[in-house]
Design an enzyme around this catalytic site. Structure first.
Site, PDB file in Angstrom:
ATOM      1  N   GLU A 171      42.786  51.554  41.346  1.00  8.99           N
ATOM      2  CA  GLU A 171      43.215  52.164  42.613  1.00  8.99           C
ATOM      3  C   GLU A 171      42.104  52.977  43.258  1.00  8.99           C
ATOM      4  O   GLU A 171      42.353  53.823  44.117  1.00  8.99           O
ATOM      5  CB  GLU A 171      44.471  53.014  42.422  1.00  8.99           C
ATOM      6  CG  GLU A 171      45.678  52.237  41.938  1.00  8.99           C
ATOM      7  CD  GLU A 171      46.039  51.057  42.827  1.00  8.99           C
ATOM      8  OE1 GLU A 171      45.768  51.126  44.040  1.00  8.99           O
ATOM      9  OE2 GLU A 171      46.567  50.053  42.307  1.00  8.99           O
ATOM     10  N   ASP A 179      42.516  42.892  45.651  1.00  8.76           N
ATOM     11  CA  ASP A 179      43.599  42.287  44.885  1.00  8.76           C
ATOM     12  C   ASP A 179      43.613  40.773  45.029  1.00  8.76           C
ATOM     13  O   ASP A 179      43.675  40.236  46.148  1.00  8.76           O
ATOM     14  CB  ASP A 179      44.951  42.832  45.345  1.00  8.76           C
ATOM     15  CG  ASP A 179      45.088  44.322  45.110  1.00  8.76           C
ATOM     16  OD1 ASP A 179      44.336  44.866  44.276  1.00  8.76           O
ATOM     17  OD2 ASP A 179      45.951  44.948  45.751  1.00  8.76           O
TER      18      ASP A 179
END
Length: 675
Positions: A125, A214
């Protein structure tokens, strides 16, 4: 002559530990499998790959074709592997020894199956704190992925963003690559030529166009499977990239070895821009959005000056997240050096359950159930010989003690800051926490539900929406369920109310509250096996009436015996409400007094009731020495995910109502039986 743009391309693959099999299978079939099948057709294309350890093992064991493709691409020299924590923890949120152990665990797997020693680290993250630098250096890490926003928010200009820079902490040096936000939003969402133009424009003369994001964007996010594979975006992009003589595909390691650093930087404690907004309270996030809009009218580099909060603020925003995190810290401090204990601890550190943004995260009951299962696994090892113990400590680090009561069959925790209420109720054999509920909080995205639903513009045929810009709609049932709680949904909550405390108002959390006991601290004492909480507070009407509440708990192997003593100088008549909130894995398989609990229920003039849980095969029996009225309602939250708005059943709220005047003394028990 202009130099070639160096495209540094990477994908990150992750699924939470022990996620549903069908969720993993869907990700493989719609995203991971077709991605690798497509890039195999283009030998020129070099890319980097990070795959979290648990997911990599699932692919190796259950999706051999995909694993074989990854190995084939690796043998061809197409892939540079990046490492991270094995179970994908936010690195700065776990103790350093766990951080290094998890990184080394994934390193060993990568070396075993792909014969590479990772030099690059995918920063989970992209949550950056410079305190992690020394530990990363000890694990052999040379460079780390952050966002360009990290640089901008720390005062650096565009010319620092098309390469890597050095940073250091106490003399330990590491390099940082900034991921382009423009490319994150362009690939694969823009049409091919527009995406290539974004690549060219994101780098200076001979600089690097950096994207690492991602993998789920390439097939799993809404609309992307059709766009990327059925309509052929990825294949068309790679064909166009191969023909473009001004763009060169490189690994990060190749660029790092051949190019000089941009210089020395020191970054703020920050994550990507959206995360800074998500970690703020709802009204603050809305204000931040308005301020950014206004400032950007005058200053193009508003990112330098207007920022959101830090990732760790999720522990402040969500009580449920903080409890889990601080329990993890407690278990790390008291590590038992066995493989089983450490594996459960590391699984508990998986990041997804600790936060919420545009994915389900903390709001997903199965993720919290898994986390508490790992937590209980550790506690069972830690207390395997303990039949009864009471411990008091400020585990939550909020200045007030939590008291843990350990018995042979369960572990319960009570919080002195939150009304002497139960905040954890672990069944040790089933490794299930009945107190694993969620409070209904206002989120910034709820504003879209409180307004009239906007008319959705026709989608462009040349690009698709990202999950950040995708228009989502909600049906009336979701809008009608949008209520917020003013207190945390624990158990043994003390309410002093009146006839306004009806079934409907209880569900909406809109009844009158005269006391100050539901969300205020209590003092406590421990006497051998008895735990007592007390607060000298008040009832507030036309004037303040001195009022006290004392609650006691005694735990044996299968039963919590409790008492409540309430005394007030007010001469009026009230309703005392003792509220419980309990979580069940599947409310459809729970019976309240033999009736399905999927609907609201009222029982009058009873002295006991029971809940049968088909998941844990347990019966929970409540018995009181006074007759009461029981109100029970499903506890549901409205949250947002990548697919839209979700009405999530978090458990059941029920309240026991007792009329009283001046004084009330209750004796009761909460018993758990195998069925």
């Amino acid at each position: 002559m202009d130099k070639k743009v160096k495209l540094l391309f990477g994908i990150h693959m992750h699924q939470p530990a022990d996620n549903f099999k069908e969720a993993v299978d869907e990700a493989v079939e719609k995203c991971y499998k077709p991605f690798f099948q497509t890039v195999k057709k283009f030998p020129f294309f070099k890319f980097s790959l990070h795959c979290s350890g648990w997911l990599l093992e699932q692919i190796r064991k259950h999706h051999e074709e995909v694993f074989d493709d990854i190995q084939a691409l690796n043998r061809r020299g197409s892939i540079e592997f990046f490492t991270a924590g094995f179970y994908e923890p936010v690195l700065c949120a776990i103790p350093e020894r766990d951080r290094k152990a998890q990184i080394n665990q994934l390193n060993k797997v990568i070396t075993k199956y792909f014969e590479q020693t990772p030099k690059g680290l995918w920063l989970t993250e992209r949550v950056w704190e410079d305190g992690i630098v020394s530990g990363l250096s000890e694990c052999g890490i040379s460079y780390v992925m952050v966002d360009d926003y990290h640089f901008k928010a720390s005062g650096f200009d565009e010319e620092m963003l098309d390469g890597y820079s050095f940073t250091e902490n106490n003399g330990e040096k590491i390099s940082l690559f900034p991921i382009s936000r423009t490319l994150r939003y362009a690939l694969p969402f823009k049409e091919v030529e527009a995406a290539l133009e974004a690549v060219r424009n994101s780098a200076g003369n001979g600089g690097a166009a950096i994207v690492f994001d991602d993998a789920e964007k390439f097939g799993l996010w809404p609309q992307t499977h059709e766009w990327v594979y059925e309509k052929g975006w990825l294949e068309a992009f790679l064909h166009a990239l191969e023909k473009d003589k001004n763009i060169e595909s490189l690994h990060f390691g190749e660029y790092y070895a051949s190019e000089k650093a941009k210089g020395l930087v020191y970054l703020d404690n920050v994550s990507y821009e959206e995360m800074g907004e998500w970690s703020m309270k709802a009204q603050d996030a809305l204000k931040l959005e308005a301020i950014k809009t206004e400032v950007s009218k005058t200053y193009l580099d508003a990112d330098k000056f207007v920022k959101g909060a830090f990732w760790k603020n999720f522990f402040v925003k969500y009580e449920e997240s903080n409890r889990l995190h601080k329990r993890m810290i407690e278990l790390s401090k008291h590590q038992v050096d066995t493989k089983k204990y450490l594996d459960a601890l590391y699984r508990l550190q998986t990041n997804d359950v600790f936060w919420h943004g545009i994915f389900g995260g903390l709001y997903l009951p199965n993720l919290r159930d898994n986390a508490y299962s790992y937590l209980c696994e550790c506690e069972n090892i830690r207390y395997h010989k303990v039949k009864h113990r009471i411990e008091a400590a400020d585990t939550d680090m909020d200045g007030y003690d939590e008291i843990k009561m350990v018995t042979k069959h369960f572990i319960v925790r009570f919080d002195s800051r939150q009304g002497g209420q139960m905040v954890e109720f672990l069944q040790r054999d089933s490794k299930f926490n009945y107190q694993n509920t969620m409070t209904r909080r206002e989120e910034a995205y709820h504003q879209a539900l409180l307004k009239e639903a906007p008319t959705t513009a026709q989608e462009s045929r040349k690009e698709i929406a990202t999950i950040h810009t995708l228009k989502t709609e909600a049906d009336s049932s979701i809008r009608e369920a949008l209520y917020f709680d003013w207190y945390v949904k624990n158990s043994f909550i003390d309410h002093i109310s009146d006839s306004s405390l009806t079934l409907e108002n209880f569900r909406k959390c809109r009844f009158k509250e005269y006391g100050d006991f539901a969300d205020q601290p209590f003092g406590y004492t421990v006497d051998d096996t008895k735990l007592t909480f007390r607060r000298d507070g008040g009832i507030y009407e036309d004037k303040t009436y001195e009022t006290s509440v004392a609650k006691s708990y005694i735990c044996d192997a299968e039963t919590i015996h409790f008492s409540v003593e309430l005394a007030t100088k007010s001469p009026k008549h009230y309703l005392y409400g003792l509220e419980f909130n309990q979580h069940y894995a599947d409310l459809g398989h729970v019976l309240l007094n033999g009736e399905r609990l999927s609907e609201e229920r009222t029982f009058e003039g009873i002295r006991d009731f029971s809940l049968w849980d088909g998941y844990t095969r347990k019966e929970i029996i409540f018995t009181l020495d006074h007759p009461f009225t029981l109100l029970a309602v499903p506890l549901c939250t409205v949250s947002k995910s990548e697919k839209g708005f979700d009405l999530m059943v978090q458990g059941v709220s029920f309240i026991l109502l007792f009329p009283f005047s001046e004084y009330l003394n209750l004796q009761g028990s909460l018993e758990v039986k195998d069925v």
